[in-house]
Design a protein around this motif. Structure first.
Motif, PDB file in Angstrom:
ATOM      1  N   PHE A  32     -39.590  58.391  -6.437  1.00 48.33           N
ATOM      2  CA  PHE A  32     -38.383  57.673  -6.822  1.00 48.33           C
ATOM      3  C   PHE A  32     -37.751  57.003  -5.607  1.00 48.33           C
ATOM      4  CE2 PHE A  32     -33.852  57.370  -8.038  1.00 48.33           C
ATOM      5  CZ  PHE A  32     -34.006  56.533  -9.140  1.00 48.33           C
ATOM      6  N   ALA A  33     -37.757  57.690  -4.460  1.00 46.37           N
ATOM      7  CA  ALA A  33     -37.222  57.101  -3.233  1.00 46.37           C
ATOM      8  C   ALA A  33     -38.019  55.847  -2.854  1.00 46.37           C
ATOM      9  CB  ALA A  33     -37.243  58.116  -2.095  1.00 46.37           C
ATOM     10  N   ARG A  34     -39.336  55.906  -3.018  1.00 40.49           N
ATOM     11  CA  ARG A  34     -40.184  54.742  -2.740  1.00 40.49           C
ATOM     12  C   ARG A  34     -39.825  53.600  -3.694  1.00 40.49           C
ATOM     13  NH1 ARG A  34     -44.306  57.412  -2.018  1.00 40.49           N
ATOM     14  NH2 ARG A  34     -44.993  57.625  -4.176  1.00 40.49           N
ATOM     15  N   TRP A  35     -39.619  53.928  -4.959  1.00 39.30           N
ATOM     16  CA  TRP A  35     -39.243  52.921  -5.964  1.00 39.30           C
ATOM     17  C   TRP A  35     -37.908  52.283  -5.598  1.00 39.30           C
ATOM     18  CZ3 TRP A  35     -35.161  52.541  -9.449  1.00 39.30           C
ATOM     19  CH2 TRP A  35     -35.292  51.566 -10.428  1.00 39.30           C
ATOM     20  N   LEU A  36     -36.948  53.116  -5.199  1.00 41.85           N
ATOM     21  CA  LEU A  36     -35.646  52.597  -4.792  1.00 41.85           C
ATOM     22  C   LEU A  36     -35.784  51.631  -3.618  1.00 41.85           C
ATOM     23  CD1 LEU A  36     -33.397  55.794  -4.954  1.00 41.85           C
ATOM     24  CD2 LEU A  36     -33.182  53.747  -6.381  1.00 41.85           C
ATOM     25  N   GLY A  37     -36.699  51.912  -2.704  1.00 40.33           N
ATOM     26  CA  GLY A  37     -36.912  51.050  -1.546  1.00 40.33           C
ATOM     27  C   GLY A  37     -37.400  49.659  -1.914  1.00 40.33           C
ATOM     28  N   GLY A  38     -37.946  49.510  -3.079  1.00 39.43           N
ATOM     29  CA  GLY A  38     -38.409  48.201  -3.539  1.00 39.43           C
ATOM     30  C   GLY A  38     -37.340  47.414  -4.273  1.00 39.43           C
ATOM     31  N   ARG A  39     -36.114  47.911  -4.274  1.00 33.93           N
ATOM     32  CA  ARG A  39     -35.002  47.284  -4.984  1.00 33.93           C
ATOM     33  C   ARG A  39     -33.833  47.071  -4.032  1.00 33.93           C
ATOM     34  NH1 ARG A  39     -38.720  48.067  -7.500  1.00 33.93           N
ATOM     35  NH2 ARG A  39     -39.202  48.624  -9.605  1.00 33.93           N
ATOM     36  N   ASP A  40     -32.904  46.194  -4.421  1.00 37.39           N
ATOM     37  CA  ASP A  40     -31.656  46.030  -3.680  1.00 37.39           C
ATOM     38  C   ASP A  40     -30.816  47.288  -3.838  1.00 37.39           C
ATOM     39  OD1 ASP A  40     -32.290  43.471  -2.895  1.00 37.39           O
ATOM     40  OD2 ASP A  40     -31.030  42.475  -4.390  1.00 37.39           O
ATOM     41  N   CYS A  41     -29.935  47.527  -2.884  1.00 36.18           N
ATOM     42  CA  CYS A  41     -29.016  48.658  -3.008  1.00 36.18           C
ATOM     43  C   CYS A  41     -28.059  48.390  -4.179  1.00 36.18           C
ATOM     44  CB  CYS A  41     -28.234  48.878  -1.706  1.00 36.18           C
ATOM     45  SG  CYS A  41     -26.989  47.617  -1.349  1.00 36.18           S
ATOM     46  N   THR A  42     -27.356  49.412  -4.596  1.00 37.09           N
ATOM     47  CA  THR A  42     -26.471  49.303  -5.757  1.00 37.09           C
ATOM     48  C   THR A  42     -25.432  48.204  -5.576  1.00 37.09           C
ATOM     49  OG1 THR A  42     -26.779  51.646  -6.201  1.00 37.09           O
ATOM     50  CG2 THR A  42     -24.893  50.590  -7.248  1.00 37.09           C
ATOM     51  N   ASP A  43     -24.811  48.136  -4.414  1.00 34.40           N
ATOM     52  CA  ASP A  43     -23.770  47.127  -4.190  1.00 34.40           C
ATOM     53  C   ASP A  43     -24.333  45.711  -4.276  1.00 34.40           C
ATOM     54  OD1 ASP A  43     -21.897  49.123  -3.872  1.00 34.40           O
ATOM     55  OD2 ASP A  43     -22.044  49.130  -1.671  1.00 34.40           O
ATOM     56  N   CYS A  44     -25.483  45.476  -3.665  1.00 40.27           N
ATOM     57  CA  CYS A  44     -26.095  44.144  -3.710  1.00 40.27           C
ATOM     58  C   CYS A  44     -26.574  43.804  -5.121  1.00 40.27           C
ATOM     59  CB  CYS A  44     -27.245  44.050  -2.707  1.00 40.27           C
ATOM     60  SG  CYS A  44     -26.688  44.075  -0.991  1.00 40.27           S
ATOM     61  N   TRP A  45     -27.110  44.803  -5.817  1.00 40.42           N
ATOM     62  CA  TRP A  45     -27.565  44.581  -7.193  1.00 40.42           C
ATOM     63  C   TRP A  45     -26.397  44.171  -8.080  1.00 40.42           C
ATOM     64  CZ3 TRP A  45     -26.453  47.173 -11.808  1.00 40.42           C
ATOM     65  CH2 TRP A  45     -27.244  46.822 -12.898  1.00 40.42           C
ATOM     66  N   LYS A  46     -25.273  44.897  -7.949  1.00 36.58           N
ATOM     67  CA  LYS A  46     -24.094  44.568  -8.748  1.00 36.58           C
ATOM     68  C   LYS A  46     -23.572  43.179  -8.400  1.00 36.58           C
ATOM     69  CE  LYS A  46     -22.392  49.228  -9.659  1.00 36.58           C
ATOM     70  NZ  LYS A  46     -21.321  50.212  -9.345  1.00 36.58           N
ATOM     71  N   ALA A  47     -23.554  42.860  -7.116  1.00 33.26           N
ATOM     72  CA  ALA A  47     -23.061  41.548  -6.682  1.00 33.26           C
ATOM     73  C   ALA A  47     -23.935  40.429  -7.250  1.00 33.26           C
ATOM     74  CB  ALA A  47     -23.016  41.469  -5.160  1.00 33.26           C
ATOM     75  N   SER A  48     -25.246  40.612  -7.254  1.00 30.67           N
ATOM     76  CA  SER A  48     -26.130  39.559  -7.774  1.00 30.67           C
ATOM     77  C   SER A  48     -26.000  39.435  -9.292  1.00 30.67           C
ATOM     78  CB  SER A  48     -27.575  39.821  -7.379  1.00 30.67           C
ATOM     79  OG  SER A  48     -28.091  40.935  -8.066  1.00 30.67           O
ATOM     80  N   ARG A  49     -25.711  40.540  -9.981  1.00 20.85           N
ATOM     81  CA  ARG A  49     -25.528  40.495 -11.436  1.00 20.85           C
ATOM     82  C   ARG A  49     -24.237  39.779 -11.803  1.00 20.85           C
ATOM     83  NH1 ARG A  49     -28.388  42.073 -15.580  1.00 20.85           N
ATOM     84  NH2 ARG A  49     -26.625  43.097 -16.492  1.00 20.85           N
ATOM     85  N   GLU A  50     -23.209  39.956 -10.973  1.00 25.28           N
ATOM     86  CA  GLU A  50     -21.922  39.348 -11.262  1.00 25.28           C
ATOM     87  C   GLU A  50     -21.869  37.887 -10.842  1.00 25.28           C
ATOM     88  OE1 GLU A  50     -19.213  41.996  -9.329  1.00 25.28           O
ATOM     89  OE2 GLU A  50     -19.596  43.595 -10.767  1.00 25.28           O
ATOM     90  N   ALA A  51     -22.721  37.504  -9.898  1.00 24.22           N
ATOM     91  CA  ALA A  51     -22.728  36.127  -9.417  1.00 24.22           C
ATOM     92  C   ALA A  51     -23.354  35.215 -10.466  1.00 24.22           C
ATOM     93  CB  ALA A  51     -23.515  36.032  -8.112  1.00 24.22           C
ATOM     94  N   ASP A  52     -22.728  34.104 -10.698  1.00 23.87           N
ATOM     95  CA  ASP A  52     -23.268  33.060 -11.557  1.00 23.87           C
ATOM     96  C   ASP A  52     -23.521  33.546 -12.990  1.00 23.87           C
ATOM     97  OD1 ASP A  52     -23.968  30.465 -12.030  1.00 23.87           O
ATOM     98  OD2 ASP A  52     -26.063  30.728 -11.431  1.00 23.87           O
ATOM     99  N   THR A  53     -22.641  34.384 -13.498  1.00 24.08           N
ATOM    100  CA  THR A  53     -22.826  34.861 -14.871  1.00 24.08           C
ATOM    101  C   THR A  53     -22.600  33.757 -15.892  1.00 24.08           C
ATOM    102  OG1 THR A  53     -20.537  35.626 -14.943  1.00 24.08           O
ATOM    103  CG2 THR A  53     -22.220  37.258 -14.368  1.00 24.08           C
ATOM    104  N   GLU A  54     -21.798  32.765 -15.531  1.00 27.71           N
ATOM    105  CA  GLU A  54     -21.527  31.686 -16.473  1.00 27.71           C
ATOM    106  C   GLU A  54     -22.797  30.916 -16.817  1.00 27.71           C
ATOM    107  OE1 GLU A  54     -18.935  27.618 -16.568  1.00 27.71           O
ATOM    108  OE2 GLU A  54     -17.967  29.396 -15.714  1.00 27.71           O
ATOM    109  N   SER A  55     -23.612  30.580 -15.807  1.00 30.75           N
ATOM    110  CA  SER A  55     -24.834  29.828 -16.088  1.00 30.75           C
ATOM    111  C   SER A  55     -25.848  30.701 -16.826  1.00 30.75           C
ATOM    112  CB  SER A  55     -25.437  29.254 -14.814  1.00 30.75           C
ATOM    113  OG  SER A  55     -25.919  30.274 -13.986  1.00 30.75           O
TER     114      SER A  55
END
Length: 165
Positions: A32-55
């Motif tokens: 699971f730790a290896r899997w997490l390493g292949g993803r953005d951290c929680t804060d960056c993931w949330k920021a990218s989800r919230e960015a440009d939601t209108e489009s």
């Protein structure tokens, strides 16, 4: 020696985060730790989800409108009945029915061994199922399974024959 419970993971965004994995079985933590390493951290993931939601919302609305139009045209062309159910489920049910019927036709007729007579029989069974929720529930199934699913449908999934209800 106990398997560690806290893992320092360097995410793809470059942030290093300590993750408490004590709620996972010991033999699953490293993977699971290896899997997490292949993803953005929680804060960056949330920021990218919230960015440009209108489009994203606009794209999704356009896609749904196109799918809905195709489903309505298909239903009219093949004389499919209007679905019944809660207002918010009707369009989703129509899209689900169209997608499943299209997948079934491809699997059974185009790529399979069915002829048009076999398909016409399946279409008749599909016309009986008028509950939008039934079609929504089947949305992730394989098209080749549609006949079995239609045979398993209950009376509550079938429409009423009374046109004056």
């Amino acid at each position: 020696m106990a398997v560690r419970t806290t893992w320092n993971v360097v995410h793809t965004c470059g942030h290093s985060v300590d993750h408490d994995l004590s709620n996972r079985p010991a033999d699953k933590r490293a993977g699971f730790a290896r899997w997490l390493g292949g993803r953005d951290c929680t804060d960056c993931w949330k920021a990218s989800r919230e960015a440009d939601t209108e489009s994203k919302e606009q794209w999704l609305a356009t896609k749904r409108a196109e799918e809905q139009q195709a489903a309505a045209e298909w239903a009219a062309k093949f004389d499919m009945p209007t679905l019944e159910g809660p207002e918010r489920a009707l369009e989703w049910g129509e899209r689900s029915r169209h997608q499943l019927m299209s997948a079934a036709h491809t699997a059974l007729v185009v790529e399979g061994t069915w002829d048009e007579a076999d398909w016409a029989e399946l279409e008749e069974k599909a016309r009986i199922i008028s509950r939008a929720g039934w079609w929504i529930d089947q949305r992730d199934t394989e098209g080749s399974d549609l006949l079995e699913l239609l045979d398993a449908a209950t009376e509550t999934d079938k429409g009423t024959e009374n046109p004056f209800r």
